[in-house]
Design an enzyme around this catalytic site. Structure first.
Site, mmCIF file in Angstrom:
data_model
loop_
_atom_site.group_PDB
_atom_site.id
_atom_site.type_symbol
_atom_site.label_atom_id
_atom_site.label_comp_id
_atom_site.label_asym_id
_atom_site.label_seq_id
_atom_site.Cartn_x
_atom_site.Cartn_y
_atom_site.Cartn_z
ATOM 1 N N ARG A 37 0.906 -1.228 -0.158
ATOM 2 C CA ARG A 37 -0.053 -0.020 -0.102
ATOM 3 C C ARG A 37 0.924 1.111 0.082
ATOM 4 N NH1 ARG A 37 -3.478 -2.694 -1.602
ATOM 5 N NH2 ARG A 37 -5.107 -3.496 -0.989
ATOM 6 N N HIS A 48 -0.870 0.321 -10.041
ATOM 7 C CA HIS A 48 -1.576 -0.746 -8.992
ATOM 8 C C HIS A 48 -2.160 -1.976 -9.789
ATOM 9 C CE1 HIS A 48 -3.410 -0.946 -4.777
ATOM 10 N NE2 HIS A 48 -3.106 -2.232 -5.197
HETATM 11 P P1 NAP Z 1 -1.656 -11.318 4.737
HETATM 12 O O1 NAP Z 1 -2.033 -12.745 4.453
HETATM 13 O O2 NAP Z 1 -2.628 -10.811 5.856
HETATM 14 O O3 NAP Z 1 -0.147 -11.529 5.659
HETATM 15 C C1 NAP Z 1 0.405 -10.438 6.030
HETATM 16 C C2 NAP Z 1 1.798 -10.596 6.821
HETATM 17 O O4 NAP Z 1 2.249 -9.416 7.150
HETATM 18 C C3 NAP Z 1 1.916 -11.842 7.649
HETATM 19 O O5 NAP Z 1 3.054 -12.625 7.541
HETATM 20 C C4 NAP Z 1 2.311 -10.803 8.904
HETATM 21 O O6 NAP Z 1 2.875 -11.639 9.990
HETATM 22 C C5 NAP Z 1 2.828 -9.765 8.413
HETATM 23 N N1 NAP Z 1 2.797 -8.453 9.311
HETATM 24 C C6 NAP Z 1 1.571 -8.069 9.700
HETATM 25 N N2 NAP Z 1 1.811 -6.923 10.505
HETATM 26 C C7 NAP Z 1 3.048 -6.933 10.670
HETATM 27 C C8 NAP Z 1 3.806 -6.198 11.817
HETATM 28 N N3 NAP Z 1 3.471 -5.526 12.288
HETATM 29 N N4 NAP Z 1 5.431 -6.789 11.571
HETATM 30 C C9 NAP Z 1 5.770 -7.719 10.839
HETATM 31 N N5 NAP Z 1 4.905 -8.512 10.187
HETATM 32 C C10 NAP Z 1 3.952 -8.071 9.935
HETATM 33 O O7 NAP Z 1 -1.475 -10.347 3.518
HETATM 34 P P2 NAP Z 1 -1.381 -10.918 2.101
HETATM 35 O O8 NAP Z 1 -2.662 -11.332 1.572
HETATM 36 O O9 NAP Z 1 -0.251 -11.501 1.633
HETATM 37 O O10 NAP Z 1 -1.164 -9.088 1.425
HETATM 38 C C11 NAP Z 1 0.020 -8.384 1.613
HETATM 39 C C12 NAP Z 1 -0.227 -7.005 1.105
HETATM 40 O O11 NAP Z 1 -0.234 -6.933 -0.368
HETATM 41 C C13 NAP Z 1 -1.316 -6.296 1.502
HETATM 42 O O12 NAP Z 1 -0.916 -4.881 2.003
HETATM 43 C C14 NAP Z 1 -2.270 -6.017 0.326
HETATM 44 O O13 NAP Z 1 -3.183 -5.005 0.462
HETATM 45 C C15 NAP Z 1 -1.322 -6.166 -0.823
HETATM 46 N N6 NAP Z 1 -1.753 -6.353 -2.211
HETATM 47 C C16 NAP Z 1 -1.326 -5.617 -3.278
HETATM 48 C C17 NAP Z 1 -1.834 -6.047 -4.488
HETATM 49 C C18 NAP Z 1 -1.477 -5.178 -5.638
HETATM 50 O O14 NAP Z 1 -1.795 -5.324 -6.715
HETATM 51 N N7 NAP Z 1 -0.463 -4.439 -5.538
HETATM 52 C C19 NAP Z 1 -2.710 -7.235 -4.864
HETATM 53 C C20 NAP Z 1 -3.043 -8.011 -3.603
HETATM 54 C C21 NAP Z 1 -2.460 -7.487 -2.277
HETATM 55 P P3 NAP Z 1 2.046 -12.927 10.622
HETATM 56 O O15 NAP Z 1 2.259 -13.726 9.680
HETATM 57 O O16 NAP Z 1 3.188 -13.114 11.939
HETATM 58 O O17 NAP Z 1 0.696 -12.667 11.094
#
Ligand code: NAP
Length: 309
Positions: free
Chosen positions: A224, A272
């Protein structure tokens, strides 16, 4: 009972068609043409305007249209009693793997320079590190971060990963929590941000953070825009603290015409598109969660309001 689609900046008819193909018996409405607000029990939402989600007295749950649910978590109009879920799908993972691998290879092999050099008829070779010597650090080892890390390791990169809780991922050196962040950054030359946007992770990509990366360093932000402090990035590039940035997400989208990022050669911008949700692929998941919400069952891919993701 009906399912409401809200996404003011998108054509939602392909979504309505995909959901109808999946279950023709479900009533689907597309915001803002809502016949009877009391009938809405489930919504699928992306960048909903303020003061919209509090207008449906029988709303039980909302699904994000994509992987991130930060737009729902920060929406003051969404009652706390309403459950939130998000999309997790094989094609979102595959697209993110492609995007990040493409960006990392481009950075490592200097393709960006060669494309520019050709425009000027310039023949000049640049050194590149071997993949096994290039530390690629993935921040966030969730649904997207883990498979991205695994794929980069398969290609031969030296992969590091950082998350909140400890993880074990083959061929990836993992770090957890703020205490281990400096050790992770010191070995990372190409930093990939795949964190969710939460109060803890907002503005995490700042000057102090960039200074800790192993030089010459790049950042790739596919999470983000609010993870990044824009002014700090410009300063870090101008001071050779960072060599470049590859960005897919921005605080304001579309990126405003006058934004400083447009004129920087060492900032790559994509609009994006790293990973786009395909309606046909996720229709089953949405309908399943719609039915779960109606019958009071736990939602799949439910967002934890306490954790913020
Ligand atoms: P997710 O499954 O919720 O995984 C989040 C990860 O971040 C987990 O490993 C979590 O740790 C870690 N995390 C959260 N807070 C943290 C902190 N304070 N310190 C250290 N680690 C932390 O998320 P996702 O589905 O993989 O998505 C990741 C990102 O990609 C999101 O921001 C989403 O909006 C973005 N995204 C972007 C696009 C694009 O087109 N650009 C498309 C899809 C998604 P734990 O495992 O320990 O809980």
């Amino acid at each position: 009972m009906s399912l409401l689609l809200i996404a003011p900046d998108r054509d939602m008819s392909p979504w309505a068609n995909a959901l109808k193909d999946e279950d023709p018996n479900i009533d689907i409405e597309i915001w803002p043409e809502v016949e009877d607000k009391k009938k809405v029990h489930f919504a699928v939402s992306w960048n909903q305007p303020k003061h919209v989600l509090d207008q449906y007295p029988n709303l039980k749950a909302v699904s994000s249209l994509g992987a991130g649910a930060d737009h729902l978590l920060e929406d003051q109009a969404l009652p706390k009693s309403v459950d939130i879920c998000r999309i997790v799908s094989p094609s979102l993972i595959q697209q993110m793997q492609e995007y990040v691998l493409g960006a990392v290879i481009n950075i490592q092999r200097n393709f960006v320079h060669y494309i520019r050099q050709k425009d000027h008829g310039k023949w000049q070779a640049h050194n590149h590190p071997l993949a096994k010597n290039l530390g690629v650090g993935i921040m966030g080892l969730g649904e997207l971060g883990q498979p991205v890390a695994t794929q980069l390791a398969q290609v031969g990169y030296k992969v590091l990963g950082w998350s909140r809780s400890e993880k074990k991922i083959p061929n990836t050196t993992t770090f957890a929590g703020t205490g281990e962040l400096p050790a992770f950054l010191q070995q990372t030359q190409v930093l990939v941000c795949l964190l969710p946007l939460t109060p803890e992770t907002k503005d995490i990509l700042d000057l102090d953070f960039f200074k800790q990366l192993k030089k010459p360093a790049w950042i790739i932000n596919v999470a983000r825009g609010e993870h990044l402090v824009d002014e700090d990035l410009i300063y870090a590039l101008d001071s050779n603290i960072l060599q470049g940035a590859w960005l897919d997400a921005f605080t304001e989208e579309p990126l405003p015409d006058k934004h400083a990022f447009w004129n920087r050669k060492n900032i790559i911008i994509t609009p994006h598109i790293a990973s786009i949700t395909k309606p046909k692929e996720v229709a089953t998941q949405i309908i399943d969660n719609y039915k779960r919400a109606l019958s009071g069952m736990e939602l799949n891919y439910r967002v934890d309001r306490e954790k913020g993701y």
